[in-house]
Structures are given as structure tokens and as C-alpha cells.
Design a protein around this motif. Structure first.
Motif, PDB file in Angstrom:
ATOM      1  N   GLN A   1      49.853 116.913  -5.743  1.00 20.34           N
ATOM      2  CA  GLN A   1      50.626 115.693  -5.131  1.00 20.34           C
ATOM      3  C   GLN A   1      51.342 115.190  -6.152  1.00 20.34           C
ATOM      4  OE1 GLN A   1      48.298 112.302  -3.407  1.00 20.34           O
ATOM      5  NE2 GLN A   1      46.221 113.335  -4.541  1.00 20.34           N
ATOM      6  N   ARG A   2      52.533 114.479  -5.746  1.00 18.10           N
ATOM      7  CA  ARG A   2      53.166 113.664  -6.802  1.00 18.10           C
ATOM      8  C   ARG A   2      52.734 112.502  -7.180  1.00 18.10           C
ATOM      9  NH1 ARG A   2      58.304 112.406  -3.480  1.00 18.10           N
ATOM     10  NH2 ARG A   2      58.719 110.925  -5.070  1.00 18.10           N
ATOM     11  N   GLY A   3      52.433 112.427  -8.504  1.00 23.92           N
ATOM     12  CA  GLY A   3      51.771 111.224  -9.342  1.00 23.92           C
ATOM     13  C   GLY A   3      52.950 110.039  -9.400  1.00 23.92           C
ATOM     14  N   TYR A   4      52.118 109.138 -10.107  1.00 22.98           N
ATOM     15  CA  TYR A   4      52.730 107.706 -10.393  1.00 22.98           C
ATOM     16  C   TYR A   4      52.887 107.568 -11.962  1.00 22.98           C
ATOM     17  CZ  TYR A   4      51.980 106.721  -5.559  1.00 22.98           C
ATOM     18  OH  TYR A   4      52.167 106.650  -4.008  1.00 22.98           O
TER      19      TYR A   4
ATOM     20  N   SER B   1      54.400 100.256  -9.635  1.00 19.93           N
ATOM     21  CA  SER B   1      54.176 101.510  -9.747  1.00 19.93           C
ATOM     22  C   SER B   1      55.383 102.325  -9.231  1.00 19.93           C
ATOM     23  CB  SER B   1      52.950 101.892  -8.991  1.00 19.93           C
ATOM     24  OG  SER B   1      51.964 101.500  -9.770  1.00 19.93           O
ATOM     25  N   TYR B   2      55.532 103.690  -9.651  1.00 19.55           N
ATOM     26  CA  TYR B   2      56.991 104.405  -9.213  1.00 19.55           C
ATOM     27  C   TYR B   2      56.307 105.688  -8.944  1.00 19.55           C
ATOM     28  CZ  TYR B   2      59.482 100.651 -11.688  1.00 19.55           C
ATOM     29  OH  TYR B   2      60.098  99.814 -12.237  1.00 19.55           O
ATOM     30  N   LYS B   3      56.469 106.240  -7.883  1.00 18.53           N
ATOM     31  CA  LYS B   3      56.141 107.597  -7.347  1.00 18.53           C
ATOM     32  C   LYS B   3      57.171 108.538  -8.109  1.00 18.53           C
ATOM     33  CE  LYS B   3      54.658 110.394  -3.442  1.00 18.53           C
ATOM     34  NZ  LYS B   3      54.407 110.299  -1.916  1.00 18.53           N
ATOM     35  N   VAL B   4      56.688 109.407  -8.686  1.00 16.89           N
ATOM     36  CA  VAL B   4      57.409 110.453  -9.503  1.00 16.89           C
ATOM     37  C   VAL B   4      57.075 111.809  -8.983  1.00 16.89           C
ATOM     38  CG1 VAL B   4      58.130 109.050 -11.577  1.00 16.89           C
ATOM     39  CG2 VAL B   4      56.011 110.477 -11.646  1.00 16.89           C
ATOM     40  N   ALA B   5      57.319 113.096  -9.674  1.00 18.35           N
ATOM     41  CA  ALA B   5      56.819 114.226  -9.319  1.00 18.35           C
ATOM     42  C   ALA B   5      55.404 114.570  -9.706  1.00 18.35           C
ATOM     43  CB  ALA B   5      58.140 115.232 -10.100  1.00 18.35           C
ATOM     44  N   VAL B   6      55.304 115.988  -9.688  1.00 24.40           N
ATOM     45  CA  VAL B   6      54.025 116.507  -9.606  1.00 24.40           C
ATOM     46  C   VAL B   6      53.471 116.416 -11.385  1.00 24.40           C
ATOM     47  CG1 VAL B   6      52.277 118.411  -9.286  1.00 24.40           C
ATOM     48  CG2 VAL B   6      53.959 117.785  -7.484  1.00 24.40           C
ATOM     49  N   TYR B   7      52.357 115.736 -11.480  1.00 22.33           N
ATOM     50  CA  TYR B   7      51.634 116.101 -12.839  1.00 22.33           C
ATOM     51  C   TYR B   7      52.628 115.484 -14.032  1.00 22.33           C
ATOM     52  CZ  TYR B   7      48.700 119.389 -10.826  1.00 22.33           C
ATOM     53  OH  TYR B   7      47.814 120.035  -9.525  1.00 22.33           O
ATOM     54  N   PRO B   8      53.011 114.185 -13.847  1.00 23.66           N
ATOM     55  CA  PRO B   8      53.623 113.404 -14.943  1.00 23.66           C
ATOM     56  C   PRO B   8      52.848 113.349 -16.275  1.00 23.66           C
ATOM     57  CG  PRO B   8      52.764 111.844 -13.416  1.00 23.66           C
ATOM     58  CD  PRO B   8      52.697 113.242 -12.836  1.00 23.66           C
TER      59      PRO B   8
ATOM     60  N   GLY C   1      64.974  99.724  -9.910  1.00 25.39           N
ATOM     61  CA  GLY C   1      63.758 100.439  -9.473  1.00 25.39           C
ATOM     62  C   GLY C   1      64.265 101.675  -8.276  1.00 25.39           C
ATOM     63  N   THR C   2      65.356 102.383  -8.476  1.00 25.76           N
ATOM     64  CA  THR C   2      65.269 103.502  -7.946  1.00 25.76           C
ATOM     65  C   THR C   2      64.649 104.748  -8.680  1.00 25.76           C
ATOM     66  OG1 THR C   2      67.701 102.661  -6.989  1.00 25.76           O
ATOM     67  CG2 THR C   2      67.149 105.153  -7.015  1.00 25.76           C
ATOM     68  N   VAL C   3      64.400 105.452  -7.777  1.00 28.99           N
ATOM     69  CA  VAL C   3      63.757 106.833  -8.485  1.00 28.99           C
ATOM     70  C   VAL C   3      64.297 108.080  -7.829  1.00 28.99           C
ATOM     71  CG1 VAL C   3      61.640 107.836  -8.878  1.00 28.99           C
ATOM     72  CG2 VAL C   3      61.345 105.459  -8.752  1.00 28.99           C
ATOM     73  N   HIS C   4      64.670 108.930  -8.858  1.00 31.02           N
ATOM     74  CA  HIS C   4      65.165 110.213  -8.488  1.00 31.02           C
ATOM     75  C   HIS C   4      63.967 110.954  -9.182  1.00 31.02           C
ATOM     76  CE1 HIS C   4      67.222 113.879  -7.604  1.00 31.02           C
ATOM     77  NE2 HIS C   4      68.202 113.215  -6.964  1.00 31.02           N
ATOM     78  N   TYR C   5      63.204 111.784  -8.094  1.00 32.48           N
ATOM     79  CA  TYR C   5      62.127 112.491  -8.723  1.00 32.48           C
ATOM     80  C   TYR C   5      62.347 113.728  -9.315  1.00 32.48           C
ATOM     81  CZ  TYR C   5      61.447 115.177  -4.508  1.00 32.48           C
ATOM     82  OH  TYR C   5      61.880 116.015  -3.371  1.00 32.48           O
TER      83      TYR C   5
END
Length: 384
Positions: A353-356, A369-376, A62-66
Motif C-alpha cells: 500500500q502507499r506509504g506516508y 503527513s503526506y500520502k506518497v507512493a509504495v515503499y518510500p 501541500g499538493t502531492v503528486h505521487y
């Protein structure tokens, strides 16, 4: 897609503050010795002209590196990451506004090379031709062939004949390349001898700008399905067209019935969202596509339609309502995982803003839901 936003300087400043406030997690072992392997790689466009394209990696725990590319390579990925393809065991990333193809090692995410265009261009999508070459679609009404083994470089810039349109998505099947040629049809090339002079057009399938970034998919019978529209009685109906790659002809289709706005009732199909997306399940038997429904009786022009995922059985062509998405603000991408999970790229409201990435289990419940970077815009699933 290109995003042009007013007050660009203010938004870029806000973006830098948002990203600076998020602690970048320690990189897990890329080799997987700790059992924590990457399960999803997310391509994030970033805000246009701000050099904020990013690859986000979601790990098994579940770790996210954005922004893993920046962490590993100590430099930004570039300006507008459009797509990613795995070719010869490497990741090829099309960086649209940077006029560059970045090439990555899939275990470490280290850059092993890059292809910089020697002329104007905006690389979009990549598909292989031979074991050492590929072709890249481009916003500048051209196709660019590249070398996919060292030395990595561009080979040829091929100008397309119709200046008012261009080619976007492409797929290689059975030694042929099938391309969505906007408002012209499906262009077909021979992969081993990629020449403009031998291009054929399947003009029964006309793809507009709105559908041109919806990827073609291949079913269990090795047939190609492409999303388009067809005008019937004054209404543009969504259409899934099935192409036999050997015969190079349309062999089947599904017209999706939608109703005129004045006749709508709650739950009626209205059409497709602004960003049209399809994918197919691992068995190649069920296509997933995004449609919109009326969310109330007799909706007016200002009513916000409900985004819903439907499925289609490729053999029976039965269309089934599968997954409503009331919590998704703006679906920018959709992918189906090897386990049959639907993964939605939610860009929220296009305010930098960062998306999901929102993941739904096969029983249709939102799993996480995982928060990622801008405009996935795209989710890729590593093979191992």
C-alpha cells in the motif's frame, strides 16, 4: 532494499486497484511562476518486480503528486528506485532491478537520458568522482563508473575482491570517496583516479548489512560520521564513528549504551530498528539517528519496541532523546530538511500500500503527513 513478497500476483493486482482509485492531481508549474515550488521529492521503491517505482513530489501548498515521472514521461520509472543524487544540476536515479540509471531535468522531471547496464547489475547509490564521472555501488559485488555528461553511459565495471560482501553507501569528501564495505571496513578511493589497486581500508569501522544503507554524513568540521556497531562484553552496541578524511583514520566515536533484554525497563535503549538511519542538521552540528526503546517494564521477546529519534552533538557527543514515533508503523527512511524538520518515510506494513512522509517541526510536533507512493525510502530537498 529488495522486497520479496509472497503472492506477488495478488498484491500487484491490489496495488493497481489502489492506484487507479486515486485521482492524479494536475501538475503545478514546475518553473514556480505560481509560487508553488516543489519542496520535497520522495523516492519510492515500489513493489519488487511490478515496475511501480515512483517519484512523489510535495509542493509548497501541500499538493502531492505521487508519481510525477510517469505523468511527465508517459512511462513508468522502473523496478525498485533505490536512491537519487543531484550531479551537474541533474537528478540521477538508481533503478535497482531495472539495471538502469535514469537522468532527469530538475525543473520539468523530464528524462534527458538513461544509462542501461550492459551486464548483470543492481545499481544502488551514486556519488560524483569528477565533473564528468561518478561511481555507482551495486549488489553484484562490483562498482560501476559512469559518465555524467552527454553522452551518458557506463564506463567501467570494477569487480570487488571479496565475493561474500559488497559496497553500499558512499560519500565524496575532499577528492576522496569513502564507502561502506560490508564486514570489511570503510573503503577509500581517490576520486580523480578511481582505481581498485589504490583502494585503502579503514578496518576499525566494521559495517554490517543492517547499517550499510545508513548514509554517511559530514559535520561542520568536514569530518565524516558513519553508523556501525561494536561488540562490548557480548553486546553489539550502536556506534557513531568519526573519520578524518585527510588522515583517513578514526578520530572519535560514540558508543551508545543499550541493555540486555532481560534487564530492560520502560524507556531503556534496546538497540536499533531493522532499517538503521542517520542524518545531520543543516548546521552540521547535530546528528539524528533512529534507536529503539523498551515500551514497558520487563518486556518479553514479543514486545514491540518504540522507535525514537535521538540526537548527538558532534562536538560534545552528548546524546539526547529527541522524538518518539509511536504513530510510525515502519520507518524506512529519515531526512532532515534545510529548516531542521525531521521527515520520516513510513512504509506502514509492507503490504504494497502507499506509504506516508511524516513531517515533524523542530519543536517535535507532527506537522503533517503526506500520502506518497509504495515503499518510500528517501526524501530529497531541492535547492531552490
Amino acid at each position: 532494499m529488495r522486497i520479496r513478497v509472497q503472492a506477488m500476483g495478488l498484491l500487484a493486482a491490489l496495488l493497481s486497484v489502489v492506484c487507479a482509485c486515486d485521482k492524479i492531481p494536475e501538475l503545478p508549474s514546475f518553473e514556480g511562476e505560481d509560487g508553488n515550488k516543489a519542496v520535497m521529492i520522495v523516492v519510492n521503491e515500489g513493489l519488487f518486480t511490478t515496475n511501480t517505482a515512483a517519484l512523489s513530489v510535495i509542493y509548497a501548498d501541500g499538493t502531492v503528486h505521487y508519481d510525477v515521472f510517469r505523468a511527465v514521461n508517459q512511462r513508468p520509472l522502473g523496478d525498485v528506485a533505490q536512491s537519487m543524487a543531484e550531479i551537474n544540476g541533474l537528478y540521477f536515479i538508481a533503478i535497482d532491478n531495472s539495471r538502469r540509471i535514469e537522468i532527469l531535468d530538475p525543473k520539468s522531471f523530464r528524462s534527458v537520458g538513461s544509462i542501461r547496464y550492459g551486464r548483470a547489475g543492481s545499481p544502488r547509490y551514486i556519488t560524483p568522482l569528477t565533473d564528468s564521472t561518478a561511481v555507482v555501488s551495486d549488489l553484484h559485488n562490483q562498482l560501476v563508473t559512469i559518465r555524467t555528461r552527454p553522452p551518458y553511459r557506463e564506463l567501467e565495471y570494477i569487480e570487488l575482491p571479496f565475493s561474500s560482501s559488497g559496497i553500499e553507501q558512499m560519500i565524496t569528501v575532499g577528492g576522496k570517496v569513502f564507502c561502506t564495505y560490508i564486514d570489511r571496513g570503510i573503503a577509500v578511493f581517490d576520486a580523480a583516479k578511481f582505481r581498485l589497486s589504490t583502494m585503502r581500508l579503514i578496518d576499525e569501522v566494521s559495517v554490517s548489512w543492517a547499517q550499510s544503507t545508513a548514509k554517511p554524513v559530514v559535520d561542520h568540521r568536514r569530518r565524516i560520521w558513519i553508523l556501525s556497531t561494536k561488540r562490548v562484553d557480548g553486546i553489539e552496541l550502536p556506534r557513531l564513528s568519526c573519520i578524518d578524511p585527510v588522515a583517513e583514520e578514526v578520530v572519535d566515536e560514540l558508543l551508545i549504551p543499550i541493555k540486555k533484554r532481560g534487564d530492560l525497563k520502560r524507556g531503556d535503549l534496546m538497540g536499533m530498528p531493522g532499517y538503521n538511519r542517520i542524518d545531520i542538521d543543516p548546521s552540521g552540528r547535530r546528528i539524528y539517528l533512529s534507536l529503539t526503546e523498551a515500551s514497558e517494564d520487563n518486556p518479553g521477546a514479543k514486545t514491540r519496541p518504540l522507535q525514537v529519534i535521538y540526537t548527538m552533538d558532534v562536538d560534545s557527543k552528548e546524546l539526547t532523546r529527541y522524538l518518539p514515533l509511536p504513530e510510525v508503523k515502519l520507518m524506512y527512511g529519515m531526512s532532515v530538511s534545510p529548516e531542521g524538520k525531521v521527515c520520516i518515510c513510513d512504509c506502514l506494513d509492507f503490504t504494497a500500500q502507499r506509504g506516508y512522509v511524516r513531517v515533524y517541526s523542530p519543536d517535535r510536533g507532527e506537522e503533517k503527513s503526506y500520502k506518497v507512493a509504495v515503499y518510500p525510502n528517501f526524501v530529497f530537498f531541492p535547492k531552490s
